[in-house]
Design an enzyme around this catalytic site. Structure first.
Site, mmCIF file in Angstrom:
data_model
loop_
_atom_site.group_PDB
_atom_site.id
_atom_site.type_symbol
_atom_site.label_atom_id
_atom_site.label_comp_id
_atom_site.label_asym_id
_atom_site.label_seq_id
_atom_site.Cartn_x
_atom_site.Cartn_y
_atom_site.Cartn_z
ATOM 1 N N ARG A 229 0.768 -1.032 0.115
ATOM 2 C CA ARG A 229 -0.037 0.001 -0.148
ATOM 3 C C ARG A 229 0.870 1.243 0.056
ATOM 4 O O ARG A 229 1.859 1.425 1.023
ATOM 5 C CB ARG A 229 -1.105 0.115 1.298
ATOM 6 N N HIS B 113 -6.781 1.315 -7.293
ATOM 7 C CA HIS B 113 -6.723 0.406 -6.145
ATOM 8 C C HIS B 113 -7.379 -0.951 -6.768
ATOM 9 O O HIS B 113 -8.658 -1.363 -6.669
ATOM 10 C CB HIS B 113 -7.877 0.812 -5.365
ATOM 11 N N ARG C 293 -13.429 -9.074 -0.320
ATOM 12 C CA ARG C 293 -11.893 -8.687 -0.496
ATOM 13 C C ARG C 293 -11.089 -9.888 -0.169
ATOM 14 O O ARG C 293 -10.370 -10.203 -0.888
ATOM 15 C CB ARG C 293 -11.595 -7.681 0.496
ATOM 16 N N CYS D 96 -16.656 1.149 -1.214
ATOM 17 C CA CYS D 96 -15.493 0.391 -0.615
ATOM 18 C C CYS D 96 -15.064 0.363 0.731
ATOM 19 O O CYS D 96 -14.330 -0.681 1.152
ATOM 20 C CB CYS D 96 -14.153 0.798 -1.726
ATOM 21 N N ASP E 62 -17.121 6.826 -3.147
ATOM 22 C CA ASP E 62 -15.972 6.644 -2.332
ATOM 23 C C ASP E 62 -15.819 7.801 -1.568
ATOM 24 O O ASP E 62 -16.437 8.868 -1.719
ATOM 25 C CB ASP E 62 -14.822 6.370 -3.085
ATOM 26 N N GLN F 172 -9.446 -3.659 -4.913
ATOM 27 C CA GLN F 172 -10.786 -3.362 -4.449
ATOM 28 C C GLN F 172 -11.863 -3.301 -5.548
ATOM 29 O O GLN F 172 -13.044 -3.840 -5.516
ATOM 30 C CB GLN F 172 -10.930 -1.794 -4.055
#
Ligand code: CP
Ligand code: NVA
Length: 307
Positions: A102, A129, A289, A261, A221, A132
């Site tokens: 990350r 991402h 996930r 998400c 988001d 996701q």
């Protein structure tokens, strides 16, 4: 040769196979069958930013596959004190079988992947991402049965990692994708151009009114991604017309699903009654996930010949 997952474009040829593997692993595991496809393998997880879902789902996922996870925060490792990304990549490649990273920047992500001799999986950077979005597409497939031809509408920050990966992911899956965002937050052109190459209908607009008409999927988001904190007040003002509420959901198809998400900030990008309402699949999405990333890890590892 080793396979990385930095962008959705890295899975353009086998996106649905990975999703189907995630669904299969979920079903098998829930039946109590063994799914130890990465027995004895080690995953190193480097975090330069906070996380709840990514950290826990990767750690549990590799454990269910028979492997082991090592958590590294950049506050604790030498990378955070100036050791180069290049040396970090060389060293970790000698110890473990895969890296999940990350990262604060897409440049750092690419640099780690370039120098690591083992698969590098993005757990998010400032541009994309992918884990996701693969998860979200798996969740849509579970709820809707298929992806091709679905009308996907994303409302909110059109210039963040989720919007970019949604554009590419929906394009690859041949879904119709609409990004609804104030003009100053429209996606980077390169993602729009790439998404269009797959032949999907791609629309970028700042008109929120009626934007959810005929939608199969509505997603959003946070307006303030990690790294954008200094602009928080300004962003809240600029996005204030873009909250997803019951009225917007009521214009969509009756069986439309709402996705986020997470983490969510209720009253900003979405009202809590929508997030907890009958159209919402946000916690299925969070669960997935785990399964989607298991599909990703198995696929990338098996297709790499780095040892
Ligand atoms: N959605 C997501 O990536 O959540 P975390 O930041 O908690 O990992
Ligand atoms: N766009 C958000 C996603 C969090 C999972 C961020 O980057 O903070």
């Amino acid at each position: 040769m080793k396979r990385d997952l930095i962008s959705m474009l890295d899975v353009k040829d086998d996106l649905e196979e990975i999703i189907d593997l995630g669904i299969k692993l979920k079903q098998k595991s829930k039946k109590g069958e063994s799914i130890e496809l990465l027995k004895g393998k080690n995953l190193c997880m480097i975090f330069e930013k906070s996380s709840t879902r990514t950290r826990v789902s990767f750690e549990v996922g590799i454990t269910l596959l028979g492997g082991h996870a090592i958590f590294l925060s950049t506050d604790d490792i030498q990378l955070g004190r100036g050791e180069t990304i290049e040396d970090t990549a060389f060293v970790l490649s000698r110890y473990v079988d895969m890296i999940m990273y990350r990262a604060k920047s897409n440049e750092a992500m690419k640099e780690l992947a370039q120098h690591a001799t083992i698969p590098v999986i993005s757990g998010l950077d400032d541009k994309e991402h992918p884990c996701q979005v693969i998860t979200d597409l798996m969740t849509i497939k579970e709820h809707k049965g298929n992806l091709k031809g679905m009308n996907f509408v994303y409302i909110g920050d059109g210039n963040n990692n989720m919007a970019h990966s949604y554009l590419l992911g929906c394009g690859i899956a041949e879904m119709n994708v609409k990004i609804v965002s104030p003009k100053q937050f429209w996606p980077d052109d390169c993602y729009v151009k790439e998404a269009k190459k797959f032949g999907a209908r791609v629309e970028i607009t700042d008109k929120i009114r009626d934007s959810t008409k005929d939608a199969d999927v509505i997603a959003t988001d946070t307006w303030v991604s990690m790294g954008d904190e200094t602009e928080k007040e300004k962003r809240i003002k600029e996005f204030r017309e873009y909250t997803i509420d019951k009225k917007l959901i009521s214009l969509a198809k009756p069986d439309a699903i709402f996705m986020h998400c997470l983490p969510a900030y209720y009253g900003y990008e979405v009202t809590k009654d929508v997030a907890y309402g009958k159209h919402s699949v946000i916690f299925d999405e969070a669960e997935n996930r785990l399964w989607a990333q298991m599909g990703i890890m198995v696929t990338l590892y098996k297709q790499s010949s780095f040892r």
